[in-house]
Design an enzyme around this catalytic site. Structure first.
Site, PDB file in Angstrom:
ATOM      1  N   HIS A 173       6.051 -26.835   3.479  1.00 29.98           N
ATOM      2  CA  HIS A 173       5.183 -27.864   2.921  1.00 29.98           C
ATOM      3  C   HIS A 173       4.153 -27.273   1.963  1.00 29.98           C
ATOM      4  O   HIS A 173       3.179 -27.942   1.610  1.00 29.98           O
ATOM      5  CB  HIS A 173       4.479 -28.616   4.051  1.00 29.98           C
ATOM      6  CG  HIS A 173       5.432 -29.288   4.993  1.00 29.98           C
ATOM      7  ND1 HIS A 173       6.009 -30.510   4.729  1.00 29.98           N
ATOM      8  CD2 HIS A 173       5.936 -28.883   6.187  1.00 29.98           C
ATOM      9  CE1 HIS A 173       6.814 -30.843   5.729  1.00 29.98           C
ATOM     10  NE2 HIS A 173       6.789 -29.879   6.621  1.00 29.98           N
ATOM     11  N   GLU A 232       0.834  -1.201   0.000  1.00 31.13           N
ATOM     12  CA  GLU A 232       0.000   0.000   0.000  1.00 31.13           C
ATOM     13  C   GLU A 232       0.869   1.251   0.000  1.00 31.13           C
ATOM     14  O   GLU A 232       0.477   2.290  -0.533  1.00 31.13           O
ATOM     15  CB  GLU A 232      -0.950  -0.001   1.203  1.00 31.13           C
ATOM     16  CG  GLU A 232      -2.040   1.057   1.105  1.00 31.13           C
ATOM     17  CD  GLU A 232      -3.162   0.849   2.108  1.00 31.13           C
ATOM     18  OE1 GLU A 232      -4.202   0.283   1.722  1.00 31.13           O
ATOM     19  OE2 GLU A 232      -2.983   1.246   3.275  1.00 31.13           O
ATOM     20  N   LYS A 278     -13.804   1.854  -4.268  1.00 24.80           N
ATOM     21  CA  LYS A 278     -14.853   2.185  -3.293  1.00 24.80           C
ATOM     22  C   LYS A 278     -15.928   3.060  -3.935  1.00 24.80           C
ATOM     23  O   LYS A 278     -17.135   2.857  -3.721  1.00 24.80           O
ATOM     24  CB  LYS A 278     -14.242   2.917  -2.097  1.00 24.80           C
ATOM     25  CG  LYS A 278     -13.275   2.094  -1.256  1.00 24.80           C
ATOM     26  CD  LYS A 278     -12.724   2.961  -0.134  1.00 24.80           C
ATOM     27  CE  LYS A 278     -11.711   2.229   0.709  1.00 24.80           C
ATOM     28  NZ  LYS A 278     -11.144   3.099   1.777  1.00 24.80           N
TER      29      LYS A 278
END
Length: 543
Positions: free
Chosen positions: A385, A354, A503
């Site tokens: 793993h 960000e 947004k």
């Protein structure tokens, strides 16, 4: 030397050293001593990076050509380093010791910071002493932090990391974190909570964040259904607001005495040091919270005053500049070998991507070089793993940060101490194999599919032990690393306009969700999906 000349010199060196392999570098006498650096309880080991003395000197010259010293002064003095929003980025001021004055525009902001911490301490003590009572008179024993981004990731990460440092009075209080917009986290959690004993912390800098306010409204409705108190009294007993916009919180209905304040010069992803850290203070007590601040402050002082050749944030930043811009490595794995740091990779994803996920410079012109890499990570033993196959034998170069505590379980059982030794062995083993490949262990008879090329650079951050102070220093180290990189790339790390347009578009689309299609309202794909949503909802509601 100007920046362009310093940059070209590094490009030339990278081309000249293109065939250098870490197995050769690690054979050099004094390699570890030359490329490992310490501050307090943190050791920064860069010996497995593809660095030479020549490269490091050239990187330091690059930093000088970018006037890093001036930028550091501006950051700490309160200059408007966030130029697109015309304000300073003074999260470092949140960490000042109480006795240090800090004047900004004629006001001692450290006095304001200490007042906010004192107000937070009052609420923390009420909870620890079981003096905060819910609507039925029962003491509060559950906190639910409602936030998103920096109001969620930072506090959650620190609370998880420092759980063992809870003072006795804090152990009776459970803490949960809610961030998802769709309500799935909250609806599941509410089924297991007692409304008479639950306090909701609404954390939002602007107090307009849709995700946070939607969850807060759901929590308010849940409490209203569980009690028959007037709403204002219910909110007073069961809600705390943390915001830089108290007027918005008043409008929402929160009581003035239940509000904690911070300031617009605190970026969301840097806000855990402020009253946004309320849940941290409840978890580890104010003494622990102040130790967290102190560790960060000592890293701040190191960053400000240490020579760049010994300066941990500067060295870490420049090493990654070398990897990203001159070694063409654009993926970065964060690998803590400590389950307590499980949420650190997600926290750093926000902090770095960000901040430095930018493609225009401070003048608004397109940048001519790569900036922030893609970050991801996982607890190291689990990641072994999962995606270590790609690290060791994939076609994508990746730089890795290994983070581990040297000491743990000192007073615990031998079996736990043995597990820590196993963890340390795995951490060092993975860093060794990434660097040396087949030469780490004799692989002379290996088949092609068993071949390890090595030469993958990694950094190892060794903490003497994990504590509030060392965690504070570690977080501040990464914050300052990000800032140094932004200076080299000439970008603004303190805004985040890239999250805004989505947004706005969501608010535009919201009235159309579930409604009859309006062909041509948007693009073909969006129009088609809106029509499908309408069709599905119509079928579900048709008898």
């Amino acid at each position: 030397m100007d920046k362009q000349k310093a940059w070209r010199r590094l490009e030339d060196t990278a081309q000249k050293d293109a065939n250098l392999h870490l197995k050769g570098l690690l054979m050099q006498p004094g390699r570890f001593e030359q490329f490992s650096f310490r501050h307090d309880e943190i050791l920064l080991d860069l010996s497995r990076q593809r660095l030479t003395s020549e490269v490091l000197d050239q990187l330091l010259s690059l930093a000088g050509s970018c006037h890093l010293d001036r930028w550091i002064d501006d950051l700490f003095s309160g200059a408007p380093v966030n130029q697109t929003e015309r304000r300073p980025a003074l999260h470092t001021a949140l960490r000042y010791p109480p006795q240090h004055a800090f004047n900004l525009d004629g006001r001692d902001i450290n006095s304001d910071v200490q007042s906010a911490l004192s107000a937070m301490e009052v609420l923390v003590n009420q909870l620890h002493k079981q003096q905060w009572r819910g609507f039925s008179g029962e003491p509060i024993d559950t906190l639910v932090n409602i936030g998103v981004g920096g109001s969620d990731l930072g506090p959650m990460m620190v609370c998880h990391a420092l759980e063992e440092f809870q003072p006795p009075r804090a152990r009776a209080i459970q803490t949960h974190f809610i961030s998802s917009m769709d309500g799935s986290q909250l609806s599941s959690l509410l089924q297991h909570l007692d409304p008479e004993r639950t306090l909701f912390i609404v954390s939002s800098k602007s107090f307009t964040t849709a995700d946070t306010l939607a969850n807060a409204a759901t929590a308010r409705d849940w409490l209203k259904q569980a009690s028959h108190m007037p709403e204002d009294l219910l909110l007073k007993r069961h809600f705390v607001g943390i915001t830089a916009c108290p007027d918005k919180a008043f409008e929402w209905g929160l009581a003035k005495e239940n509000l904690l304040h911070f300031w617009d010069w605190v970026g969301g992803r840097y806000s855990l040091w402020s009253t946004i850290g309320f849940s941290i203070a409840v978890r580890i007590g104010m003494k622990g919270f102040r130790a967290l601040l102190d560790g960060a402050w000592r890293m701040d002082e190191h960053f400000r005053h240490a020579d760049w050749s010994q300066n941990l944030p500067v060295l870490l930043a420049l090493t990654e500049i070398w990897n990203i811009n001159f070694q063409h490595i654009h993926a970065h794995a964060i690998l803590p070998y400590d389950g307590r740091l499980a949420h650190l990779p997600a926290y750093l994803e926000q902090l770095e991507m960000e901040s430095n996920g930018k493609s225009v410079d401070r003048c608004g012109q397109p940048v001519s070089h790569r900036t922030c890499p893609v970050l991801w990570g996982e607890i190291g033993p689990n990641a072994q793993h999962a995606f270590y196959q790609l690290l060791h034998q994939g076609s994508e170069p990746v730089m890795c940060d290994f983070i581990v505590a040297a000491s743990r379980y000192g007073k615990s059982s031998e079996s736990l101490q043995s597990q820590h030794r196993l963890t340390l062995a795995n951490c060092l083993a993975q860093a060794r194999v990434l660097a040396l490949g087949d030469d780490a262990i004799d692989q002379s008879s290996a088949s092609p599919w068993q071949h390890y090329a090595g030469n993958q650079p990694s950094t190892l951050l060794l903490l003497d032990q994990l504590s509030p102070a060392t965690l504070g220093a570690l977080i501040a180290l990464y914050e300052h690393k990000v800032f140094v990189q932004s200076v080299i790339w000439d970008i603004n790390p303190f805004d985040q306009w890239g999250v805004e347009l989505g947004k706005q578009m969501a608010n535009t689309l919201l009235p159309h969700i579930g409604q009859a299609p309006s062909p041509g309202a948007f693009d073909k794909a969006t129009d088609g999906l809106l029509a499908e949503l309408y069709r599905v909802n119509q079928e579900e509601t048709t008898p």
